[in-house]
Design a protein around this motif. Structure first.
Motif, mmCIF file in Angstrom:
data_model
loop_
_atom_site.group_PDB
_atom_site.id
_atom_site.type_symbol
_atom_site.label_atom_id
_atom_site.label_comp_id
_atom_site.label_asym_id
_atom_site.label_seq_id
_atom_site.Cartn_x
_atom_site.Cartn_y
_atom_site.Cartn_z
ATOM 1 N N CYS A 1 0.828 -1.211 0.000
ATOM 2 C CA CYS A 1 0.000 0.000 0.000
ATOM 3 C C CYS A 1 0.863 1.262 0.000
ATOM 4 N N GLN A 2 2.013 1.192 0.671
ATOM 5 C CA GLN A 2 2.905 2.358 0.700
ATOM 6 C C GLN A 2 3.481 2.665 -0.673
ATOM 7 N N VAL A 3 3.836 1.612 -1.426
ATOM 8 C CA VAL A 3 4.476 1.841 -2.729
ATOM 9 C C VAL A 3 3.450 2.024 -3.838
ATOM 10 N N ALA A 4 2.156 1.835 -3.517
ATOM 11 C CA ALA A 4 1.141 1.883 -4.565
ATOM 12 C C ALA A 4 1.097 3.236 -5.271
ATOM 13 N N ARG A 5 1.268 4.330 -4.522
ATOM 14 C CA ARG A 5 1.174 5.666 -5.106
ATOM 15 C C ARG A 5 2.370 6.016 -5.983
ATOM 16 N N SER A 6 3.441 5.273 -5.825
ATOM 17 C CA SER A 6 4.613 5.518 -6.658
ATOM 18 C C SER A 6 4.351 5.018 -8.068
ATOM 19 N N GLU A 7 5.080 5.553 -9.025
ATOM 20 C CA GLU A 7 4.977 5.071 -10.398
ATOM 21 C C GLU A 7 6.074 4.065 -10.724
ATOM 22 N N LEU A 8 6.895 3.727 -9.729
ATOM 23 C CA LEU A 8 8.001 2.812 -9.966
ATOM 24 C C LEU A 8 7.503 1.387 -10.211
ATOM 25 N N PRO A 9 8.213 0.650 -11.071
ATOM 26 C CA PRO A 9 7.857 -0.763 -11.268
ATOM 27 C C PRO A 9 8.078 -1.556 -9.972
ATOM 28 N N ILE B 1 -1.608 -9.368 -4.503
ATOM 29 C CA ILE B 1 -0.784 -8.220 -4.110
ATOM 30 C C ILE B 1 -0.766 -7.181 -5.227
ATOM 31 N N ALA B 2 -0.637 -7.651 -6.461
ATOM 32 C CA ALA B 2 -0.640 -6.722 -7.593
ATOM 33 C C ALA B 2 -1.983 -5.994 -7.689
ATOM 34 N N GLU B 3 -3.092 -6.702 -7.471
ATOM 35 C CA GLU B 3 -4.411 -6.064 -7.519
ATOM 36 C C GLU B 3 -4.535 -4.986 -6.437
ATOM 37 N N ILE B 4 -3.982 -5.258 -5.254
ATOM 38 C CA ILE B 4 -4.046 -4.281 -4.159
ATOM 39 C C ILE B 4 -3.210 -3.050 -4.496
ATOM 40 N N ILE B 5 -2.037 -3.256 -5.089
ATOM 41 C CA ILE B 5 -1.214 -2.115 -5.489
ATOM 42 C C ILE B 5 -1.988 -1.257 -6.495
ATOM 43 N N HIS B 6 -2.600 -1.895 -7.484
ATOM 44 C CA HIS B 6 -3.363 -1.140 -8.480
ATOM 45 C C HIS B 6 -4.534 -0.393 -7.835
ATOM 46 N N ALA B 7 -5.246 -1.069 -6.914
ATOM 47 C CA ALA B 7 -6.440 -0.470 -6.306
ATOM 48 C C ALA B 7 -6.123 0.758 -5.470
ATOM 49 N N ASN B 8 -4.869 0.912 -5.055
ATOM 50 C CA ASN B 8 -4.482 2.051 -4.231
ATOM 51 C C ASN B 8 -3.531 2.998 -4.963
ATOM 52 N N SER B 9 -3.430 2.847 -6.267
ATOM 53 C CA SER B 9 -2.494 3.650 -7.051
ATOM 54 C C SER B 9 -3.201 4.853 -7.668
ATOM 55 N N SER B 10 -2.418 5.702 -8.282
ATOM 56 C CA SER B 10 -2.984 6.881 -8.949
ATOM 57 C C SER B 10 -3.706 6.510 -10.233
ATOM 58 N N VAL B 11 -3.526 5.264 -10.712
ATOM 59 C CA VAL B 11 -4.205 4.816 -11.940
ATOM 60 C C VAL B 11 -5.288 3.786 -11.609
#
Length: 452
Positions: free
Chosen positions: A169-177, A191-201
Motif C-alpha cells: 500500500c505504501q508503494v502503490a502511489r509511486s509510479e516505480l515498477p 498483491i498486484a491487484e491491491i497495489i493497483h487499487a491504491n495507485s494513482s491509476v
C-alpha cells in the motif's frame, strides 16, 4: 516490577505476605474486603491474586471466597488466582481448581512452596499479558490498514502478511515498477491487484498476463499486439496487453519465462513507453504502470545468461517478497474458513491438521483442499479425515530451511507422485503441485517425463 494483589481481612497475613514477596522483589498491594479487591483489580496492572476464602471471623464455609473467585474469573478470565485459607475443604478446592484457580494452599503456608507457585504464575501471567498486548497491537494495525486502504477483501491474520500488505500500500502511489517474488500459489496476483487499487491509476484498467502460460512465439503478440498476417492464423489486427492497459496497470506473472526477444522489446517499452505491433511498423505509445511477479531466482537466471540484467533492474525498482503459506501460519485457518461454503465449519482436529501441513502448493493448495473436503464431508463439520492430508511425522522446517524448501520447484519425484495421485489427469496434478497446466507441461518437457 510484578504486582501481587493480596485480598485478606487479616492484617497479620497481609504483612507476612508483603514481607515475603518484598524479599523476592515483588510488589504487593492489599485489599481487606472482596469489594475493595475487585475495585483494585479494575484499575489494572496486577499480575497475580492471592485471596482468602473467609472474610468474617464467624465463617468457615469458604462461600465468600468462592463468590469472590467467581467474580474475579468473570471479570479477568486469564488472571492467575491462588486461594489461601485456614479452613481447607477438599471438595471445594477440587471444584475451584477445575474452575480455573491456579492453586489452593492452607494456612500456615510453606514459603518455599508458595514462592515456587508465585514465580511460575507471574512468569506465565506476564507472558500472557505480553502476548495479549502484541495481539491487540496487531489487530489495531490490521484494522487501520483495512480502513485506510482498499485491500480487495484479502483475508489475512499473520504479521508477515500484514507487513507485505502494508508495504504494498505504501508503494502503490509511486509510479516505480514493482516486482513481487514468492512461490507459486502464494497470492502474488492479489498483491498486484491491491497495489493497483491504491495507485494513482486505480480508475484505469488492470490487465494481467501469465507469461509462463503461453508459447514463446506468442508472447510478443500478446504483449504488443499484432497486425493481420503477422503470423499463421492472424487473420485480423489485434491489440496487445500494453494497449489494453493504457492508463492503468499491466501485471506480468512468471516474468522470468520471457524469451530473449520478448525481454528486449519489454525493456524498450519500459524505457520509452513506445512499441510496435508484431508485423507492423507504426510506433505506438502508452502510459502503463508495470507490475511483475516471479517464483524464479532471477539473479541466478542472469548469471546463467537466461535473463537480462538491465531488464531485471528495470522491473525491480521495488521488490515485495511474499512468504510461502508455511511461513504465515496465522493465515491458514482464517483462509480455510473463508474458502468454506455457507453452512460448513472446521472441526478442531481439522484445524490442527491444517496447521501441521506444510502447504507446498500454498494458498492455492489450501483452497483446493478445503473446497474438496467441503464437497465430500457428510456433515456440517469438516473433520481432519475429510481433508485427505498426509499425517505429519515431523514438524515443518523453520527459518532458512523452510524458506528454501517452500521456494524449490517440484522435482521429478514430486511431479510423478502427483500424476499418480491424479490418475494421469494433468489439471488435477498441476493443481496439487500449485502450478498452472502450462507450467506443468514445461516441467514435463524439461525433465523428460512423458505426458499421460
Amino acid at each position: 516490577m510484578p504486582t501481587i494483589l493480596v485480598i485478606d481481612d487479616n492484617p497479620a497475613v497481609v504483612t507476612a505476605l508483603e514481607t515475603l514477596f518484598a524479599l523476592h522483589e515483588l510488589d504487593t498491594v492489599a485489599a481487606h474486603t472482596p469489594d475493595d479487591g475487585l475495585a483494585r483489580l479494575a484499575r489494572g496492572d496486577v499480575d497475580l491474586v492471592v485471596q482468602d476464602m473467609n472474610f468474617h471471623a464467624d465463617t468457615t464455609s469458604g462461600e465468600e471466597g468462592i463468590e469472590l473467585f467467581a467474580r474475579i474469573r468473570a471479570a479477568h478470565p486469564d488472571l492467575p488466582v491462588i486461594l489461601l485459607t485456614a479452613w481447607t475443604h477438599l471438595e471445594s478446592a477440587v471444584d475451584l481448581v477445575r474452575a480455573g484457580a491456579a492453586d489452593y494452599l492452607a494456612k500456615p503456608w510453606d514459603d518455599h512452596k508458595l514462592m515456587a507457585t508465585v514465580n511460575n504464575l507471574i512468569e506465565l501471567s506476564q507472558a500472557r499479558r505480553e502476548l495479549a498486548r502484541r495481539v491487540q497491537g496487531e489487530r489495531r494495525r490490521r484494522h487501520a490498514l483495512e480502513r485506510e486502504y482498499d485491500l480487495r477483501g484479502v483475508v489475512f491474520a499473520d504479521p508477515a502478511s500484514e507487513r507485505v500488505l502494508s508495504l504494498a500500500c505504501q508503494v502503490a502511489r509511486s509510479e516505480l515498477p514493482v516486482l513481487v517474488t514468492g512461490p507459486n500459489g502464494a497470492g502474488k496476483e492479489r498483491i498486484a491487484e491491491i497495489i493497483h487499487a491504491n495507485s494513482s491509476v486505480k480508475d484505469g484498467p488492470f490487465v494481467a498476463l501469465n507469461c509462463g502460460a503461453l508459447p514463446g512465439e506468442l508472447i510478443e503478440a500478446e504483449l504488443f499486439g499484432s497486425e493481420a498476417g503477422a503470423y499463421t492464423g492472424a487473420n485480423k489486427a489485434r491489440e496487445g496487453k500494453f494497449e489494453a492497459a493504457d492508463g492503468g496497470t499491466l501485471f506480468l506473472d512468471e516474468v522470468g519465462t520471457l524469451p530473449p526477444a520478448g525481454q528486449v522489446k519489454l525493456l524498450r517499452v519500459l524505457e520509452t513507453g513506445r512499441f510496435e505491433r508484431l508485423g507492423g511498423n507504426r510506433e505506438r505509445q502508452v502510459k502503463v504502470r508495470v507490475l511483475s511477479a516471479t517464483n524464479a531466482d532471477l539473479p541466478a537466471l542472469i548469471r546463467a545468461g537466461q535473463f537480462r540484467e538491465d531488464l531485471y533492474y528495470r522491473l525491480n525498482a521495488i521488490e515485495l517478497a511474499l512468504p510461502p503459506l508455511a511461513e504465515r501460519p496465522d493465515d491458514i485457518v482464517p483462509l480455510a474458513q473463508h474458502f468454506l461454503p455457507p453452512g460448513k465449519q472446521l472441526g478442531d482436529d481439522a484445524q490442527r491438521a491444517l496447521l501441521a501441513h506444510r502447504w507446498p502448493g500454498n494458498v492455492r493448495e489450501l483452497r483446493n483442499t478445503v473446497q474438496r473436503a467441503a464437497l465430500f464431508a457428510r456433515g456440517a463439520t469438516i473433520a481432519a479425515a475429510d481433508l485427505g492430508l498426509p499425517v505429519q511425522t515431523a514438524p515443518p522446517p523453520h527459518g532458512a530451511d523452510a524458506s528454501t524448501a517452500a521456494h524449490d520447484e517440484p522435482d521429478r519425484a514430486a511431479i510423478e507422485a502427483a500424476l499418480a495421485r491424479a490418475g494421469g489427469v494433468l489439471a488435477q496434478a498441476a493443481s496439487d503441485l500449485g502450478l498452472s497446466r502450462q507450467a506443468l507441461y514445461r516441467r514435463l518437457e524439461r525433465l523428460g517425463i512423458a505426458r499421460p
